[in-house]
Motif scaffolding. Sequence first.
Motif, short mmCIF file in Angstrom:
data_model
loop_
_atom_site.label_atom_id
_atom_site.label_comp_id
_atom_site.label_asym_id
_atom_site.label_seq_id
_atom_site.Cartn_x
_atom_site.Cartn_y
_atom_site.Cartn_z
N ILE A 158 0.85 -1.21 0.00
CA ILE A 158 0.00 0.00 0.00
C ILE A 158 0.88 1.25 0.00
CG2 ILE A 158 -1.73 1.28 1.30
CD1 ILE A 158 -3.24 -1.13 0.85
N ASN A 159 1.98 1.23 0.75
CA ASN A 159 2.91 2.36 0.74
C ASN A 159 3.45 2.61 -0.66
OD1 ASN A 159 3.23 3.88 3.07
ND2 ASN A 159 4.53 2.35 4.04
N LYS A 160 3.88 1.55 -1.33
CA LYS A 160 4.39 1.69 -2.70
C LYS A 160 3.30 2.26 -3.62
CE LYS A 160 6.01 -2.48 -3.43
NZ LYS A 160 6.73 -3.67 -3.92
N LEU A 161 2.08 1.79 -3.43
CA LEU A 161 0.98 2.28 -4.26
C LEU A 161 0.72 3.76 -4.00
CD1 LEU A 161 -1.28 1.80 -6.29
CD2 LEU A 161 -2.72 1.02 -4.39
N LEU A 162 0.72 4.18 -2.73
CA LEU A 162 0.49 5.59 -2.41
C LEU A 162 1.58 6.47 -3.01
CD1 LEU A 162 -0.71 5.33 1.31
CD2 LEU A 162 -2.11 5.74 -0.73
N LYS A 163 2.82 6.02 -2.96
CA LYS A 163 3.93 6.77 -3.57
C LYS A 163 3.78 6.82 -5.09
CE LYS A 163 7.13 5.94 0.16
NZ LYS A 163 7.73 4.82 0.82
N THR A 164 3.34 5.72 -5.68
CA THR A 164 3.11 5.67 -7.12
C THR A 164 2.02 6.66 -7.52
OG1 THR A 164 3.85 3.39 -7.28
CG2 THR A 164 2.37 4.16 -9.02
N VAL A 165 0.93 6.67 -6.77
CA VAL A 165 -0.18 7.59 -7.05
C VAL A 165 0.30 9.04 -6.92
CG1 VAL A 165 -2.39 8.40 -6.13
CG2 VAL A 165 -2.02 5.95 -6.50
N GLN A 166 1.14 9.30 -5.93
CA GLN A 166 1.66 10.66 -5.75
C GLN A 166 2.48 11.09 -6.98
OE1 GLN A 166 4.58 11.26 -2.59
NE2 GLN A 166 3.71 13.29 -2.22
N ILE A 167 3.34 10.21 -7.47
CA ILE A 167 4.15 10.51 -8.65
C ILE A 167 3.26 10.75 -9.87
CG2 ILE A 167 5.83 9.56 -10.31
CD1 ILE A 167 7.10 8.11 -7.83
N LEU A 168 2.28 9.87 -10.07
CA LEU A 168 1.38 10.02 -11.22
C LEU A 168 0.56 11.30 -11.13
CD1 LEU A 168 0.17 6.33 -11.62
CD2 LEU A 168 1.85 7.57 -13.03
N HIS A 169 0.18 11.68 -9.92
CA HIS A 169 -0.58 12.93 -9.73
C HIS A 169 0.32 14.13 -10.03
CE1 HIS A 169 -2.49 16.20 -7.39
NE2 HIS A 169 -3.56 15.70 -7.97
#
Length: 174
Positions: A158-169
Amino acid sequence: MKKIICITVLVFITSSFTVSKKIEALITKEVKSVFSVETFQKQHISILNDIRKELPQKLTEFNFFKVYNNQKLLGYYYYGQAYGKADYFDFIVIFDNNLIVSKVKVLVYREDHGGEVGSKRWLNQFSGKSKADNLIYQKDIAAISGATISAKSMTNEINKLLKTVQILHQKQLL
């Protein structure tokens, strides 16, 4: 003979990257429930390879989608896997249209021990988290006795996903 082998390999490769009908039905049920809709459309999020390489979470055309109803963006969902003691388990993370976690659900848990990681009470800890959060196991996310490996793994995913979403945003892809 070569033609049969090539076809067999192609079928195997194609099927190994798709989601089973059972998993797809579970995902559909959860998405409909979270967004309170009878129908929805999903759209794969296209990401260029150079951006894809810098993402902490591996995204493919089969695991991260925008969710629409009547051309209105409802949110997003991610289908992923985390590792338990001896096997992977499947989960889904559903985000609202502001990229806030609405729900996390374990779809398939394949081990005899550690299944507590799928409990609603434990998974509810992730609801309300956003791309700005960095979750720490045993601080932000409670430990589970008997499911330590699965719980840590889920928190890391979930942490990796949240960081990924932040980068994509930040790159204005979401």
